[in-house]
Design a protein around this motif. Structure first.
Motif, PDB file in Angstrom:
ATOM      1  N   LEU A   1      15.560  -3.391   1.910  1.00 42.82           N
ATOM      2  CA  LEU A   1      14.665  -4.725   1.865  1.00 42.82           C
ATOM      3  C   LEU A   1      13.704  -4.613   2.528  1.00 42.82           C
ATOM      4  CD1 LEU A   1      14.081  -7.636   0.684  1.00 42.82           C
ATOM      5  CD2 LEU A   1      15.352  -8.699   2.630  1.00 42.82           C
ATOM      6  N   GLU A   2      13.507  -3.788   3.866  1.00 43.70           N
ATOM      7  CA  GLU A   2      12.846  -3.780   4.553  1.00 43.70           C
ATOM      8  C   GLU A   2      11.574  -2.454   3.861  1.00 43.70           C
ATOM      9  OE1 GLU A   2      11.461  -1.578   9.266  1.00 43.70           O
ATOM     10  OE2 GLU A   2      13.432  -2.179   8.358  1.00 43.70           O
ATOM     11  N   GLU A   3      11.813  -1.588   3.189  1.00 43.36           N
ATOM     12  CA  GLU A   3      10.828  -0.902   2.611  1.00 43.36           C
ATOM     13  C   GLU A   3      10.626  -1.708   1.461  1.00 43.36           C
ATOM     14  OE1 GLU A   3       9.681   1.198   3.475  1.00 43.36           O
ATOM     15  OE2 GLU A   3      10.807   2.254   5.135  1.00 43.36           O
ATOM     16  N   ASP A   4      11.218  -2.842   0.683  1.00 42.34           N
ATOM     17  CA  ASP A   4      10.293  -3.751  -0.282  1.00 42.34           C
ATOM     18  C   ASP A   4       9.534  -4.472  -0.167  1.00 42.34           C
ATOM     19  OD1 ASP A   4      10.374  -5.533  -2.815  1.00 42.34           O
ATOM     20  OD2 ASP A   4      11.945  -4.050  -2.789  1.00 42.34           O
ATOM     21  N   ILE A   5       9.637  -5.292   1.275  1.00 41.20           N
ATOM     22  CA  ILE A   5       8.356  -5.933   1.702  1.00 41.20           C
ATOM     23  C   ILE A   5       7.272  -4.852   1.989  1.00 41.20           C
ATOM     24  CG2 ILE A   5       8.005  -7.608   3.522  1.00 41.20           C
ATOM     25  CD1 ILE A   5      10.958  -8.753   3.551  1.00 41.20           C
ATOM     26  N   ALA A   6       7.020  -4.090   3.001  1.00 39.26           N
ATOM     27  CA  ALA A   6       6.170  -3.265   3.588  1.00 39.26           C
ATOM     28  C   ALA A   6       5.339  -2.564   2.980  1.00 39.26           C
ATOM     29  CB  ALA A   6       7.133  -1.802   4.366  1.00 39.26           C
ATOM     30  N   LEU A   7       6.201  -1.902   1.212  1.00 40.18           N
ATOM     31  CA  LEU A   7       5.673  -1.717   0.284  1.00 40.18           C
ATOM     32  C   LEU A   7       4.520  -2.848  -0.661  1.00 40.18           C
ATOM     33  CD1 LEU A   7       7.956   1.369  -1.256  1.00 40.18           C
ATOM     34  CD2 LEU A   7       5.728   2.039  -0.185  1.00 40.18           C
ATOM     35  N   ALA A   8       4.872  -3.966  -0.478  1.00 41.58           N
ATOM     36  CA  ALA A   8       4.436  -4.575  -1.210  1.00 41.58           C
ATOM     37  C   ALA A   8       2.898  -5.476  -0.859  1.00 41.58           C
ATOM     38  CB  ALA A   8       5.031  -6.125  -1.429  1.00 41.58           C
ATOM     39  N   ASN A   9       2.881  -5.365   0.724  1.00 42.32           N
ATOM     40  CA  ASN A   9       2.138  -5.836   1.387  1.00 42.32           C
ATOM     41  C   ASN A   9       1.200  -4.268   2.438  1.00 42.32           C
ATOM     42  OD1 ASN A   9       3.488  -7.941   2.738  1.00 42.32           O
ATOM     43  ND2 ASN A   9       4.261  -7.547   4.553  1.00 42.32           N
ATOM     44  N   ILE A  10       1.182  -3.341   1.441  1.00 45.11           N
ATOM     45  CA  ILE A  10       0.876  -2.074   1.727  1.00 45.11           C
ATOM     46  C   ILE A  10      -0.271  -2.682   0.570  1.00 45.11           C
ATOM     47  CG2 ILE A  10       0.914   0.386   1.274  1.00 45.11           C
ATOM     48  CD1 ILE A  10       2.596   1.063   3.360  1.00 45.11           C
ATOM     49  N   ALA A  11       0.964  -2.826  -1.094  1.00 45.55           N
ATOM     50  CA  ALA A  11       0.297  -2.872  -1.965  1.00 45.55           C
ATOM     51  C   ALA A  11      -0.914  -3.423  -2.654  1.00 45.55           C
ATOM     52  CB  ALA A  11       1.128  -3.078  -3.561  1.00 45.55           C
ATOM     53  N   LEU A  12      -0.878  -5.116  -2.150  1.00 44.84           N
ATOM     54  CA  LEU A  12      -1.949  -6.035  -1.090  1.00 44.84           C
ATOM     55  C   LEU A  12      -2.744  -5.242  -0.481  1.00 44.84           C
ATOM     56  CD1 LEU A  12       0.927  -8.822  -0.916  1.00 44.84           C
ATOM     57  CD2 LEU A  12      -0.114  -8.937  -2.297  1.00 44.84           C
ATOM     58  N   ASP A  13      -2.749  -5.020   0.914  1.00 43.84           N
ATOM     59  CA  ASP A  13      -3.764  -4.676   1.375  1.00 43.84           C
ATOM     60  C   ASP A  13      -4.200  -4.183   0.140  1.00 43.84           C
ATOM     61  OD1 ASP A  13      -3.181  -5.693   3.343  1.00 43.84           O
ATOM     62  OD2 ASP A  13      -1.997  -4.611   4.399  1.00 43.84           O
ATOM     63  N   LEU A  14      -4.193  -2.256  -0.046  1.00 47.00           N
ATOM     64  CA  LEU A  14      -4.843  -1.808  -1.356  1.00 47.00           C
ATOM     65  C   LEU A  14      -5.797  -2.436  -2.097  1.00 47.00           C
ATOM     66  CD1 LEU A  14      -2.205   0.927  -1.200  1.00 47.00           C
ATOM     67  CD2 LEU A  14      -4.611   1.316   0.157  1.00 47.00           C
ATOM     68  N   ILE A  15      -5.138  -3.715  -2.972  1.00 48.72           N
ATOM     69  CA  ILE A  15      -6.194  -4.092  -4.286  1.00 48.72           C
ATOM     70  C   ILE A  15      -7.087  -5.480  -3.128  1.00 48.72           C
ATOM     71  CG2 ILE A  15      -6.213  -6.141  -5.723  1.00 48.72           C
ATOM     72  CD1 ILE A  15      -4.290  -3.588  -6.147  1.00 48.72           C
ATOM     73  N   GLY A  16      -6.881  -5.297  -1.762  1.00 46.99           N
ATOM     74  CA  GLY A  16      -7.346  -6.620  -1.216  1.00 46.99           C
ATOM     75  C   GLY A  16      -9.250  -5.579  -0.913  1.00 46.99           C
ATOM     76  N   GLN A  17      -8.743  -4.368  -0.960  1.00 51.22           N
ATOM     77  CA  GLN A  17      -9.758  -3.405  -0.064  1.00 51.22           C
ATOM     78  C   GLN A  17     -10.371  -2.899  -1.604  1.00 51.22           C
ATOM     79  OE1 GLN A  17      -8.142   0.285   1.639  1.00 51.22           O
ATOM     80  NE2 GLN A  17      -6.554  -1.698   3.152  1.00 51.22           N
ATOM     81  N   THR A  18      -9.959  -2.959  -2.729  1.00 51.52           N
ATOM     82  CA  THR A  18     -10.781  -2.536  -3.964  1.00 51.52           C
ATOM     83  C   THR A  18     -11.450  -3.856  -4.324  1.00 51.52           C
ATOM     84  OG1 THR A  18      -8.180  -1.421  -4.875  1.00 51.52           O
ATOM     85  CG2 THR A  18     -10.026  -2.717  -6.269  1.00 51.52           C
ATOM     86  N   GLN A  19     -11.085  -4.572  -3.647  1.00 51.83           N
ATOM     87  CA  GLN A  19     -11.891  -6.447  -4.221  1.00 51.83           C
ATOM     88  C   GLN A  19     -13.152  -6.064  -3.449  1.00 51.83           C
ATOM     89  OE1 GLN A  19      -8.894  -9.136  -3.304  1.00 51.83           O
ATOM     90  NE2 GLN A  19      -9.379  -9.879  -5.398  1.00 51.83           N
TER      91      GLN A  19
END
Length: 252
Positions: free
Chosen positions: A35-53
């Motif tokens: 679960l910890e990795e699931d949450i961490a990877l999801a947060n990293i993905a959100l950071d990257l998409i935010g940078q994309t914007q």
């Protein structure tokens, strides 16, 4: 090529890198080992998409008023400017983490340099993104070390991941007309000049991880412009762009 044309291409490269990697990382949501990795990877993905914007938003302004969504969802595979490394399918968890670290190491170095960009807009985006990427790098670095210097199985998988991904690294330091114009204008650093710092960081981490860096450090697959993307990107875009293409112009 004019300055604005080169700047738009540079911004597309930065934004496409984070967009494609963000989507790849998001594929782990609900599927990570714990679960910890699931949450961490999801947060990293959100950071990257935010940078994309931010990157694609600025690119769209320069190209004539397109939105970040237009650029993300309405281009075809041959119009994307990301490096091939971020397209590589996730594979097992070890390959995903190794891919993340190899990109994070480059990303952190580039963003550090871009904070001093002669273009204030680029510098502002870099300053914001660098704080997030510092966390990404710390996390991927520590996980590479933990798995590389872990069990026989984890070590073997991480070495295999490094061997598989290393040929993609060289593309991040290739130089073309866009890079030359951006460097001359003080907007971005020369990619080739960042290689020594990158190699030093990689060597330090791989030594701690008891992993061996492949010998050919300058080979690379593909090239950003005028090159065929792998079949991986076409498949990824089929997923990522499905809704927009199925219902053009829809809003919620």
């Amino acid at each position: 090529m004019t300055h604005d044309e080169a700047l738009a291409q540079f911004l597309l490269r930065m934004g496409d890198n984070t967009l494609i990697l963000g989507h790849r990382v998001s594929e782990w949501c609900g599927h990570a080992p714990v679960l910890e990795e699931d949450i961490a990877l999801a947060n990293i993905a959100l950071d990257l998409i935010g940078q994309t914007q931010m990157w694609l938003g600025l690119a769209g302004q320069i190209q004539g008023g397109q939105s970040a969504d237009d650029l993300a969802f309405l281009r075809d595979a041959w119009d994307f400017r990301n490096v091939l490394l971020v397209e590589v399918p996730n594979g097992d968890f070890g390959r995903t983490i190794m891919r993340q670290f190899l990109f994070d190491a480059w990303h952190s170095i580039v963003l550090e340099q871009l904070q001093s960009s002669a273009d204030d807009r680029v510098a502002a985006i870099a300053a914001k993104a660098r704080k997030e990427v510092a966390y990404h790098l710390e996390r991927s670095r520590d996980t590479v070390v933990g798995l590389g210097d872990g069990t026989e199985e984890s070590h073997s998988r991480m070495q295999g991941a490094l061997d598989y991904l290393w040929p993609y690294v060289g593309e991040m330091f290739a130089v073309d007309e866009v890079d030359a114009i951006m460097t001359d204008a003080g907007v971005a650093p020369n990619p080739f000049d960042l290689r020594a710092q990158y190699d030093a960081l990689i060597e330090k981490v791989m030594t701690k991880a008891t992993l061996t860096i492949p010998e050919n450090r300058f080979a690379h697959k593909g090239g950003r412009d005028g090159r065929m993307h792998t079949e991986h990107l076409g498949h990824l875009l089929t997923q990522m762009q499905w809704l927009q293409r199925a219902y053009p112009g829809a809003s919620w």
